[in-house]
Design an enzyme around this catalytic site. Structure first.
Site, short mmCIF file in Angstrom:
data_model
loop_
_atom_site.label_atom_id
_atom_site.label_comp_id
_atom_site.label_asym_id
_atom_site.label_seq_id
_atom_site.Cartn_x
_atom_site.Cartn_y
_atom_site.Cartn_z
N GLY A 85 0.84 -1.19 0.00
CA GLY A 85 0.00 0.00 0.00
C GLY A 85 0.87 1.23 0.00
O GLY A 85 2.04 1.16 0.35
N HIS A 199 8.33 -7.29 -3.69
CA HIS A 199 7.10 -7.65 -4.41
C HIS A 199 7.31 -8.93 -5.23
O HIS A 199 7.94 -8.89 -6.28
CB HIS A 199 6.69 -6.49 -5.33
N GLU A 201 5.15 -10.43 -6.92
CA GLU A 201 4.21 -10.50 -8.04
C GLU A 201 4.74 -9.85 -9.32
O GLU A 201 4.16 -10.05 -10.38
CB GLU A 201 2.87 -9.86 -7.64
N SER A 253 -21.37 -7.73 -29.29
CA SER A 253 -20.66 -6.70 -30.05
C SER A 253 -19.58 -7.30 -30.94
O SER A 253 -19.05 -6.64 -31.81
CB SER A 253 -20.01 -5.71 -29.09
N GLY A 254 -19.25 -8.57 -30.67
CA GLY A 254 -18.13 -9.17 -31.39
C GLY A 254 -16.83 -9.02 -30.61
O GLY A 254 -15.81 -9.60 -30.96
N GLY A 255 -16.86 -8.25 -29.53
CA GLY A 255 -15.69 -8.14 -28.65
C GLY A 255 -15.56 -9.41 -27.83
O GLY A 255 -16.51 -10.18 -27.72
N VAL A 256 -14.40 -9.59 -27.25
CA VAL A 256 -14.14 -10.87 -26.58
C VAL A 256 -15.04 -11.08 -25.37
O VAL A 256 -15.55 -12.18 -25.15
CB VAL A 256 -12.63 -11.04 -26.24
N ASP A 257 -15.33 -10.04 -24.60
CA ASP A 257 -16.13 -10.23 -23.39
C ASP A 257 -17.56 -10.67 -23.70
O ASP A 257 -18.04 -11.66 -23.16
CB ASP A 257 -16.18 -8.94 -22.55
N SER A 258 -18.21 -9.92 -24.59
CA SER A 258 -19.60 -10.30 -24.87
C SER A 258 -19.66 -11.62 -25.62
O SER A 258 -20.59 -12.41 -25.44
CB SER A 258 -20.35 -9.19 -25.61
N SER A 259 -18.65 -11.90 -26.45
CA SER A 259 -18.66 -13.17 -27.18
C SER A 259 -18.53 -14.36 -26.24
O SER A 259 -19.27 -15.34 -26.35
CB SER A 259 -17.48 -13.22 -28.18
N LYS A 401 -9.24 -10.39 -17.70
CA LYS A 401 -9.31 -10.42 -19.16
C LYS A 401 -8.56 -11.62 -19.78
O LYS A 401 -9.07 -12.31 -20.66
CB LYS A 401 -8.71 -9.12 -19.70
#
Ligand code: XMP
Length: 546
Positions: A85, A199, A201, A253-259, A401
């Site tokens: 933080g 870190h 990560e 929409s053809g975008g990866v998320d909605s597809s 994503k």
């Protein structure tokens, strides 16, 4: 830049929120998935910690530090990580450690600020050092203990702190020091409490992932068999349970998320789902046809494809202001979507549920997965009305994503759609810059864009770029082609690398590739006689020109 179609979201009061953001803890066979909770104290890498834990095969959720012990207990995690933080542990109002977190009976790993909180609470010495330690440092292991077992005694690590631990608390063993920190790692093996100042990560700590693996596997005893794909089955069951026999609608929409969201829901409930794809005429070349081919012909998903190009072009007539363009497109989109939903409802029961491709990053932004649920504001589908009366189906809300892409691949989504670069809701209209987005100009831009994409793909660079596209400003310049003087349009090439679109750098595309692209554009597109490259990063520029 304001994107007026962005805030067109259903208010939580208006939308009946069904998914309460419950933790994802049930595996495909009904078993509990091992989970590790990351408590976020505001560190810039907190999301990354959760992602790295998942990469180790352990499901992980990021919760704001203030959720309280009970919320953590409710999730029954196998381990707890306290993130870094920005604050000093001594700063007024700095987030404090709830001691009960150390008494849950599960292993705890404090990272950076998280470690300092533990040390302070347990009676060690943390002080503001004269010099901070930022960037690359060297870790010297004096006693590997459990956490650093099997790792090199000297290793690079990434630091970002001013407060420094000088003495480990009673009962703790100091494991390592660094260039500036006398105590850079420590553990209390009996109570299963661990801390590292650096870190693990970030990629600049090359053994960081090994340390996380030790914590998750050896210390927490996690099974380490989680994968993004493993939640497909679980989500299918969940969607079935949520919607029962009711109808569901999805704006594709053809975008990866909605597809991916649409495919997953279709797997779950088959033809109870109808997708609506609105082609507003601002898509890239052949994009609409590709969506239809993939979903309707290949996956046999019931799909209503609306060719609304003329409607949108009519709305855009005479409009050159970018924000007006966005608003008009957003509003028109909603209209078309509503009309289609009504048509579908005629003569039968209308859809009660709406699929949204909300991702985990949206959930975190809107309150950290603690029960909040907002309609995604990045509006891939162009924005939805405020008074929408659907319950939301959000099968991706636990995923980042890159994990959505993995699920897409698992579901058989073609590579081209899985790896599609982000594309703005208003599409090419905001890339016809400084003038009206007419059919002729959009077509020219579409052709230029197609050449760019083709060349970037064949150079193997498409996936490396966050976005690559063309811009068509309202500018003509003089040229000479053959023996003729020309007065043609300028095409701008914009290609950027980025992790999240918040910042971006212009991509150093190879000169030879740029030459090929420019030669093709000027050779193949009669009206174009000049090609230029945008070398502005973000900030100060934005990714789009409008
Ligand atoms: P900027 O241009 O602000 O863009 O750096 C950041 C990201 O957002 C996308 N973008 C939009 N997406 N509707 C969208 O759905 C919009 O109006 C819009 N404007 C920009 C842009 O492509 C980039 O990925």
């Amino acid at each position: 830049m304001i994107h007026p179609d962005a805030p067109v979201t259903a208010s939580s009061a208006a939308a009946e929120i069904v998914d309460e953001g419950a933790p994802i803890t049930i595996g495909p066979s009904g078993t509990r998935l091992d989970e590790v909770v990351v408590l976020d104290y505001g560190g810039q890498y907190s999301q990354l910690i959760a992602r790295r834990v998942r990469e180790c095969g352990v499901f992980s959720e990021l919760l704001p530090h203030h959720v309280g012990v009970e919320e953590v207990r409710r999730r029954e995690p196998k381990g707890l990580i306290l993130s870094g933080g920005p604050a000093s542990v001594y700063a007024e109002g700095a987030p404090a450690l709830e001691r009960e977190l150390l008494e849950l009976g599960i292993p705890v790993l404090g990272i950076c600020y998280g470690m300092q909180l533990v040390v302070l609470d347990q009676g060690g010495r943390v002080e503001g050092a004269e010099v901070g330690e930022y960037g690359r440092s060297t870790l010297t292991v004096t006693e590997p203990g459990r956490l650093l077992a099997g790792l090199p005694l000297e290793q690079p690590c990434w630091m970002s702190h001013r407060d420094t631990v000088f003495t480990a608390p009673p009962g703790f063993t100091a494991l390592a020091s660094s260039t500036v920190s006398p105590v850079a790692a420590l553990e209390d093996r009996d109570r299963n409490i661990y801390g590292i100042q650096f870190h693990p990560e970030v990629v600049h700590t090359p053994f960081g992932q090994d340390i996380l693996k030790t914590f998750l596997g050896e210390v927490c005893g996690c099974a380490m068999d989680w994968s993004a794909a493993s939640i497909v089955e679980e989500q299918i069951a969940r969607v079935r349970e949520q919607v029962g026999p009711k109808k569901v609608i999805c704006g594709l929409s053809g975008g990866v998320d909605s597809s991916v969201a649409a495919l997953l829901v279709h797997r779950a409930i088959g033809d109870q789902l109808t997708c609506v794809f609105v082609d507003h005429g601002m898509m890239r070349k052949d994009e609409g046809a590709q969506v239809v081919k993939t979903f309707r012909d290949h996956f046999r998903v019931p799909l209503v494809a609306v060719d609304a190009e003329e409607r949108f072009l009519a709305k855009l007539q005479g409009v050159s202001d970018p924000e007006t363009k966005r608003k008009l497109i957003g509003t028109e989109f909603i209209r078309v979507f509503e009309e289609e939903a009504e048509k579908l409802a005629q003569g039968g029961e209308g859809a009660k549920f709406l699929v949204q491709g909300t991702l985990y990053s949206d959930v975190i932004e809107s309150g950290g997965g603690t029960g909040t649920s907002t309609i995604k504001s990045h509006h891939n589908v162009g924005g939805l009305p405020e008074d929408i009366e659907f319950a939301l189906v959000e099968p991706l809300r636990a995923l980042f994503k890159d994990e959505v892409r993995a699920v897409g691949a698992e579901l058989g989504l073609p590579e081209r759609l899985v790896w599609r670069q982000p594309f703005p809701g208003p599409g090419l209209a905001i890339r016809v810059v400084g003038g009206e987005a007419t059919k002729a100009r959009l077509d020219l831009l579409r052709d230029a864009d197609a050449i760019l994409q083709e060349e970037i793909r064949s150079a193997g660079l498409y996936r490396e770029l966050w976005q690559s596209f063309c811009v068509l400003p309202d500018v003509r310049t003089v040229g000479v082609q053959g023996d003729e003087r020309t007065y043609g349009w300028v095409v701008v090439i914009r290609a950027v690398t980025s992790d999240d679109a918040m910042t971006a750098d212009w991509a150093r595309l190879p000169y030879d590739l740029l030459e090929t692209i420019a030669a093709r554009m000027i050779g193949e597109l009669r009206e174009v006689n000049r090609v230029v490259l945008d070398i502005t990063s973000k900030p100060p520029g934005t990714i789009e020109w409008e």
